[in-house]
Design a protein around this motif. Structure first.
Motif, PDB file in Angstrom:
ATOM      1  N   GLU A   1      -4.149 -11.746  96.834  1.00  0.00           N
ATOM      2  CA  GLU A   1      -2.770 -11.595  97.266  1.00  0.00           C
ATOM      3  C   GLU A   1      -1.994 -12.899  97.170  1.00  0.00           C
ATOM      4  O   GLU A   1      -0.772 -12.883  96.997  1.00  0.00           O
ATOM      5  CB  GLU A   1      -2.742 -11.074  98.706  1.00  0.00           C
TER       6      GLU A   1
ATOM      7  N   GLU B   1      -3.623  -0.290  96.607  1.00  0.00           N
ATOM      8  CA  GLU B   1      -4.912  -0.960  96.811  1.00  0.00           C
ATOM      9  C   GLU B   1      -5.773  -0.909  95.552  1.00  0.00           C
ATOM     10  O   GLU B   1      -6.494  -1.858  95.235  1.00  0.00           O
ATOM     11  CB  GLU B   1      -5.646  -0.320  97.980  1.00  0.00           C
TER      12      GLU B   1
ATOM     13  N   ARG C   1      -5.775  -3.722  92.759  1.00  0.00           N
ATOM     14  CA  ARG C   1      -6.539  -4.977  92.793  1.00  0.00           C
ATOM     15  C   ARG C   1      -7.575  -5.044  91.683  1.00  0.00           C
ATOM     16  O   ARG C   1      -8.069  -6.123  91.360  1.00  0.00           O
ATOM     17  CB  ARG C   1      -7.230  -5.133  94.147  1.00  0.00           C
TER      18      ARG C   1
ATOM     19  N   ARG D   1       1.020  -9.147  97.742  1.00  0.00           N
ATOM     20  CA  ARG D   1       0.379  -8.154  98.586  1.00  0.00           C
ATOM     21  C   ARG D   1       0.490  -6.776  97.956  1.00  0.00           C
ATOM     22  O   ARG D   1       1.518  -6.400  97.408  1.00  0.00           O
ATOM     23  CB  ARG D   1       1.018  -8.161  99.975  1.00  0.00           C
ATOM     24  N   HIS D   2      -0.618  -6.017  98.076  1.00  0.00           N
ATOM     25  CA  HIS D   2      -0.663  -4.684  97.487  1.00  0.00           C
ATOM     26  C   HIS D   2      -0.406  -3.580  98.505  1.00  0.00           C
ATOM     27  O   HIS D   2      -0.343  -2.414  98.140  1.00  0.00           O
ATOM     28  CB  HIS D   2      -2.031  -4.441  96.832  1.00  0.00           C
ATOM     29  N   ASP D   3      -0.279  -3.932  99.788  1.00  0.00           N
ATOM     30  CA  ASP D   3      -0.065  -2.898 100.787  1.00  0.00           C
ATOM     31  C   ASP D   3       1.404  -2.705 101.136  1.00  0.00           C
ATOM     32  O   ASP D   3       1.736  -1.927 102.019  1.00  0.00           O
ATOM     33  CB  ASP D   3      -0.844  -3.219 102.067  1.00  0.00           C
TER      34      ASP D   3
ATOM     35  N   TRP E   1       0.981  -1.632  92.624  1.00  0.00           N
ATOM     36  CA  TRP E   1       1.147  -2.220  93.945  1.00  0.00           C
ATOM     37  C   TRP E   1       0.356  -1.484  95.008  1.00  0.00           C
ATOM     38  O   TRP E   1       0.630  -1.638  96.201  1.00  0.00           O
ATOM     39  CB  TRP E   1       2.628  -2.255  94.329  1.00  0.00           C
TER      40      TRP E   1
END
Length: 289
Positions: A243, A114, A117, A248-250, A112
């Motif tokens: 995303e 950045e 990705r 979402r990864h942030d 999860w």
């Protein structure tokens, strides 16, 4: 559609590849839906743990890939149906492995973050390459009339080597998608190899930066300008698609719920000869503690 499927897939002996393609996409979508539900703390399949050790789904992917690969070697000559089934098992395992490609690359759980990705990029590349193979395109191959004359074989070999050189140059310039898709569509390789490299690529460090033997500040400035002018909007669009598909990864990963254990209060047992107030029944004095 049925005629196209029969001509381009069944009669072209691409049915196992088709089922690999379907299983790859299906397993990836199912996995991402599962992990997003887990992240939202929705009751679903949930994580799999042995004691306090969390079992990542890449483990199951490795097992399925081995089973599908070995079964494909055994069943390839038995029947097309069983061969297609083993290909589907292999595709499902490949999806589970590629979905945690970033974990394998960084040797830590960045699912999860950045850096996670990279897993989505790996799956997209696999889907794109398999789809192009289903369409009949061959990587680095000359689709002309091989063997039409005496020099057809040499021409095909030279064409393949030239495409490979352009592919390496394109990848070194940091243009990953152009290099990978150019393996099937060679004009993309020619354009990518001729244009200016991306500023963070190995090519830019070797030939543009101040550390190079012959620094080229004008080319580096041009590369930075193009990165900010054209590449950044493309990256933002790609992240938006990632995303949308994978979440979402942030956002911080959810922490496991903390279980509060109630402590049982045990009252001290009264000593023999004392009442409930703690006083001795003979003297009336408080008992010694």
């Amino acid at each position: 559609m049925t005629d196209w499927f029969r001509e381009r897939v069944v009669e072209a002996h691409r049915l196992p590849l088709f089922w690999f393609f379907v299983a790859l996409i299906t397993a990836f979508v199912f996995t991402r839906v599962n992990v997003r539900l887990i992240r939202a703390r929705v009751r679903w399949l949930g994580n799999i743990s042995v004691g306090e050790m969390h079992i990542h789904h890449v483990v199951f992917g490795v097992v399925l890939t081995l089973l599908g690969g070995v079964a494909g070697l055994v069943l390839s000559g038995v029947s097309t149906g069983w061969y297609s089934f083993s290909s589907a098992v292999f595709g499902a395992g490949a999806a589970l492995v590629l979905d945690e490609f970033a974990l394998i690359l960084h040797l830590r759980d960045v699912y999860w973050q950045e850096k996670g990705r990279a897993s989505v990029d790996a799956v997209f590349v696999a889907i794109a390459a398999t789809g192009l193979l289903l369409l009949g395109l061959r990587p680095l191959a000359w689709n002309g009339t091989d063997g039409a004359d005496g020099g057809g074989g040499w021409t095909a070999a030279a064409f393949l080597v030239v495409n490979l050189v352009f592919a390496v140059a394109t990848l070194l310039k940091g243009k990953i998608w152009s290099g990978l898709l150019g393996l099937f569509v060679p004009p993309l390789l020619y354009v990518g190899a001729v244009r200016v490299a991306r500023p963070g690529s190995p090519w830019a460090r070797w030939f543009y930066s101040e550390r190079a033997r012959r620094p080229r500040p004008r080319l580096m400035a041009k590369a930075v300008h193009r990165e900010e002018r054209w590449r950044r909007p493309v990256i933002r669009a790609k992240i938006a698609v990632q995303e949308f598909v994978s979440g979402r990864h942030d956002l911080p990963a959810p922490e496991p719920p903390v279980r509060h254990h109630r402590r049982r209060v045990v009252s001290p047992r009264p000593r023999p000869g004392a009442d409930h107030s703690g006083r001795h029944w003979r003297s009336g004095r408080p008992r010694a503690r």
